[in-house]
Write a protein that holds these residues in place. Sequence first.
Motif, PDB file in Angstrom:
ATOM      1  N   ILE A 201     -45.366 -70.422  21.080  1.00  0.00           N
ATOM      2  CA  ILE A 201     -46.164 -69.717  20.074  1.00  0.00           C
ATOM      3  C   ILE A 201     -46.793 -68.489  20.723  1.00  0.00           C
ATOM      4  CG2 ILE A 201     -46.625 -71.757  18.667  1.00  0.00           C
ATOM      5  CD1 ILE A 201     -49.325 -72.030  20.043  1.00  0.00           C
ATOM      6  N   TYR A 202     -47.318 -67.578  19.894  1.00  0.00           N
ATOM      7  CA  TYR A 202     -47.911 -66.345  20.399  1.00  0.00           C
ATOM      8  C   TYR A 202     -49.333 -66.224  19.863  1.00  0.00           C
ATOM      9  CZ  TYR A 202     -43.231 -65.309  21.947  1.00  0.00           C
ATOM     10  OH  TYR A 202     -42.015 -65.382  22.576  1.00  0.00           O
ATOM     11  N   LEU A 203     -50.277 -66.166  20.801  1.00  0.00           N
ATOM     12  CA  LEU A 203     -51.695 -66.194  20.454  1.00  0.00           C
ATOM     13  C   LEU A 203     -52.274 -64.788  20.403  1.00  0.00           C
ATOM     14  CD1 LEU A 203     -52.855 -69.080  22.825  1.00  0.00           C
ATOM     15  CD2 LEU A 203     -51.985 -69.273  20.501  1.00  0.00           C
ATOM     16  N   ASP A 207     -57.968 -65.685  21.096  1.00  0.00           N
ATOM     17  CA  ASP A 207     -57.714 -67.132  21.113  1.00  0.00           C
ATOM     18  C   ASP A 207     -57.236 -67.642  22.467  1.00  0.00           C
ATOM     19  OD1 ASP A 207     -58.317 -67.344  18.382  1.00  0.00           O
ATOM     20  OD2 ASP A 207     -56.303 -66.661  17.863  1.00  0.00           O
ATOM     21  N   VAL A 208     -57.054 -66.739  23.409  1.00  0.00           N
ATOM     22  CA  VAL A 208     -56.467 -67.136  24.684  1.00  0.00           C
ATOM     23  C   VAL A 208     -57.416 -67.984  25.525  1.00  0.00           C
ATOM     24  CG1 VAL A 208     -55.627 -66.264  26.904  1.00  0.00           C
ATOM     25  CG2 VAL A 208     -54.871 -65.192  24.783  1.00  0.00           C
ATOM     26  N   ASP A 209     -58.698 -67.596  25.597  1.00  0.00           N
ATOM     27  CA  ASP A 209     -59.624 -68.233  26.531  1.00  0.00           C
ATOM     28  C   ASP A 209     -59.753 -69.737  26.337  1.00  0.00           C
ATOM     29  OD1 ASP A 209     -60.096 -65.866  27.795  1.00  0.00           O
ATOM     30  OD2 ASP A 209     -61.893 -65.378  26.641  1.00  0.00           O
ATOM     31  N   ASN A 210     -59.881 -70.188  25.096  1.00  0.00           N
ATOM     32  CA  ASN A 210     -60.110 -71.613  24.838  1.00  0.00           C
ATOM     33  C   ASN A 210     -58.849 -72.351  24.380  1.00  0.00           C
ATOM     34  OD1 ASN A 210     -62.920 -71.453  25.401  1.00  0.00           O
ATOM     35  ND2 ASN A 210     -63.237 -70.488  23.400  1.00  0.00           N
ATOM     36  N   LEU A 230     -49.612 -70.782  29.657  1.00  0.00           N
ATOM     37  CA  LEU A 230     -50.277 -69.710  28.913  1.00  0.00           C
ATOM     38  C   LEU A 230     -50.205 -68.426  29.719  1.00  0.00           C
ATOM     39  CD1 LEU A 230     -51.935 -68.860  26.452  1.00  0.00           C
ATOM     40  CD2 LEU A 230     -53.988 -69.595  27.680  1.00  0.00           C
ATOM     41  N   GLN A 231     -49.552 -67.426  29.154  1.00  0.00           N
ATOM     42  CA  GLN A 231     -49.443 -66.139  29.821  1.00  0.00           C
ATOM     43  C   GLN A 231     -50.732 -65.341  29.639  1.00  0.00           C
ATOM     44  OE1 GLN A 231     -47.222 -64.905  31.744  1.00  0.00           O
ATOM     45  NE2 GLN A 231     -45.183 -65.677  31.266  1.00  0.00           N
ATOM     46  N   ASN A 232     -51.181 -64.686  30.720  1.00  0.00           N
ATOM     47  CA  ASN A 232     -52.342 -63.797  30.595  1.00  0.00           C
ATOM     48  C   ASN A 232     -51.914 -62.334  30.550  1.00  0.00           C
ATOM     49  OD1 ASN A 232     -51.531 -63.455  33.209  1.00  0.00           O
ATOM     50  ND2 ASN A 232     -53.515 -63.902  34.153  1.00  0.00           N
ATOM     51  N   ILE A 233     -50.595 -62.138  30.384  1.00  0.00           N
ATOM     52  CA  ILE A 233     -50.048 -60.793  30.195  1.00  0.00           C
ATOM     53  C   ILE A 233     -49.408 -60.744  28.816  1.00  0.00           C
ATOM     54  CG2 ILE A 233     -48.398 -59.079  31.055  1.00  0.00           C
ATOM     55  CD1 ILE A 233     -48.614 -60.440  33.795  1.00  0.00           C
ATOM     56  N   ALA A 234     -49.712 -59.707  28.050  1.00  0.00           N
ATOM     57  CA  ALA A 234     -49.190 -59.603  26.686  1.00  0.00           C
ATOM     58  C   ALA A 234     -47.666 -59.579  26.693  1.00  0.00           C
ATOM     59  CB  ALA A 234     -49.732 -58.354  26.013  1.00  0.00           C
ATOM     60  N   SER A 240     -49.455 -57.208  21.940  1.00  0.00           N
ATOM     61  CA  SER A 240     -50.826 -57.700  21.778  1.00  0.00           C
ATOM     62  C   SER A 240     -50.886 -59.197  21.505  1.00  0.00           C
ATOM     63  CB  SER A 240     -51.563 -56.944  20.650  1.00  0.00           C
ATOM     64  OG  SER A 240     -51.623 -55.571  20.956  1.00  0.00           O
ATOM     65  N   LYS A 241     -49.804 -59.894  21.739  1.00  0.00           N
ATOM     66  CA  LYS A 241     -49.782 -61.351  21.616  1.00  0.00           C
ATOM     67  C   LYS A 241     -49.511 -61.960  23.005  1.00  0.00           C
ATOM     68  CE  LYS A 241     -49.916 -61.640  17.011  1.00  0.00           C
ATOM     69  NZ  LYS A 241     -50.899 -62.407  16.235  1.00  0.00           N
ATOM     70  N   TYR A 242     -50.008 -63.175  23.184  1.00  0.00           N
ATOM     71  CA  TYR A 242     -49.880 -63.843  24.475  1.00  0.00           C
ATOM     72  C   TYR A 242     -49.113 -65.153  24.297  1.00  0.00           C
ATOM     73  CZ  TYR A 242     -53.309 -60.427  25.945  1.00  0.00           C
ATOM     74  OH  TYR A 242     -53.951 -59.251  26.223  1.00  0.00           O
ATOM     75  N   MET A 243     -48.023 -65.286  25.060  1.00  0.00           N
ATOM     76  CA  MET A 243     -47.155 -66.444  24.880  1.00  0.00           C
ATOM     77  C   MET A 243     -47.804 -67.716  25.413  1.00  0.00           C
ATOM     78  SD  MET A 243     -43.229 -67.087  26.189  1.00  0.00           S
ATOM     79  CE  MET A 243     -43.726 -67.541  27.856  1.00  0.00           C
ATOM     80  N   ALA A 244     -47.733 -68.770  24.604  1.00  0.00           N
ATOM     81  CA  ALA A 244     -48.186 -70.096  25.010  1.00  0.00           C
ATOM     82  C   ALA A 244     -47.073 -71.087  24.722  1.00  0.00           C
ATOM     83  CB  ALA A 244     -49.454 -70.479  24.260  1.00  0.00           C
ATOM     84  N   GLN A 245     -46.951 -72.086  25.582  1.00  0.00           N
ATOM     85  CA  GLN A 245     -45.900 -73.076  25.405  1.00  0.00           C
ATOM     86  C   GLN A 245     -46.461 -74.490  25.502  1.00  0.00           C
ATOM     87  OE1 GLN A 245     -43.092 -71.634  28.443  1.00  0.00           O
ATOM     88  NE2 GLN A 245     -41.726 -71.000  26.790  1.00  0.00           N
ATOM     89  N   ILE A 246     -45.916 -75.351  24.672  1.00  0.00           N
ATOM     90  CA  ILE A 246     -46.328 -76.753  24.627  1.00  0.00           C
ATOM     91  C   ILE A 246     -45.103 -77.603  24.949  1.00  0.00           C
ATOM     92  CG2 ILE A 246     -47.340 -78.584  23.208  1.00  0.00           C
ATOM     93  CD1 ILE A 246     -48.353 -76.195  21.366  1.00  0.00           C
TER      94      ILE A 246
END
Length: 265
Positions: A201-203, A207-210, A230-234, A240-246
């Motif tokens: 997903i892309y945050l 929404d990245v911090d928590n 969780l990527q801290n690079i867009a 302007s979205k940050y990739m997160a994976q579950i």
Amino acid sequence: MKIFVFLFFMFALLDAKVYYSKVEPYEIRDISSNVSGVVLYTDENDIGNKLSSKPYILIDAQLDKQELEFIKSKLVYLQNIIDTNEHVLKNQEKALVKKRKNYKRIESLKIKSIVEKDREFYELVNSENQFLNTQKEIQNLKVQIIDLKLRKAKLQRSVNDKRLSAKGFVLYEIMVKPGQVVGVSAPLAKVADTSKAILTIYLDKEDVDNAKKKVVYIDGKKTSYKISRLQNIADFKNISKYMAQIIINPPKLFSKLVKIELKNE
């Protein structure tokens, strides 16, 4: 009290972030050739199935195997020569010790002529040169053995690389046919690790911090999963979205679309 619970539930819903993601295999590997050769065997019936230790692609390795056997035999012969030369060297060393003693014994004798002393000296020098030449030959043979062992290792790797297997992975795609000649870096196949699944997903930035503290709901059901990566690079595609994976347990059917919600506890 009921009104309070209802309002709390409504605020929780408003606080939840909703995303959609495909359930993908944990990893899909692109398999390229490390060697050159003719493809002998592929089995497209394996596509979609979990692989065993049996190869799913075979590349001709006959010449490599023949050369490998020749090298193994040559290594044995070279080692035998070294063993023989080392035995010769010991004999030469014993003889050299005696020649040195003999020369020292007659060197100061006045009854011996200069010619006799010179002859003993030349014989001593010749014996020393023979000793050194045998040492040199042994060293050269050892260098040949090192070179052959390196060649042997390369051939063994080539033989192994011409027998492609991926036990436990699912064969996703085969890109070559029997009879096709392939070179180094030629695409051969794709295999998938389906022991786990991954949701991407892309945050938004806020929404990245928590994000890692959020409770993950999938298709409306609360789960024990957390955001694993969780990527801290867009993202370069989703600006302007940050990739997160579950990472989740594997489903029976991959690639289906699921709804993901990130909620507070």
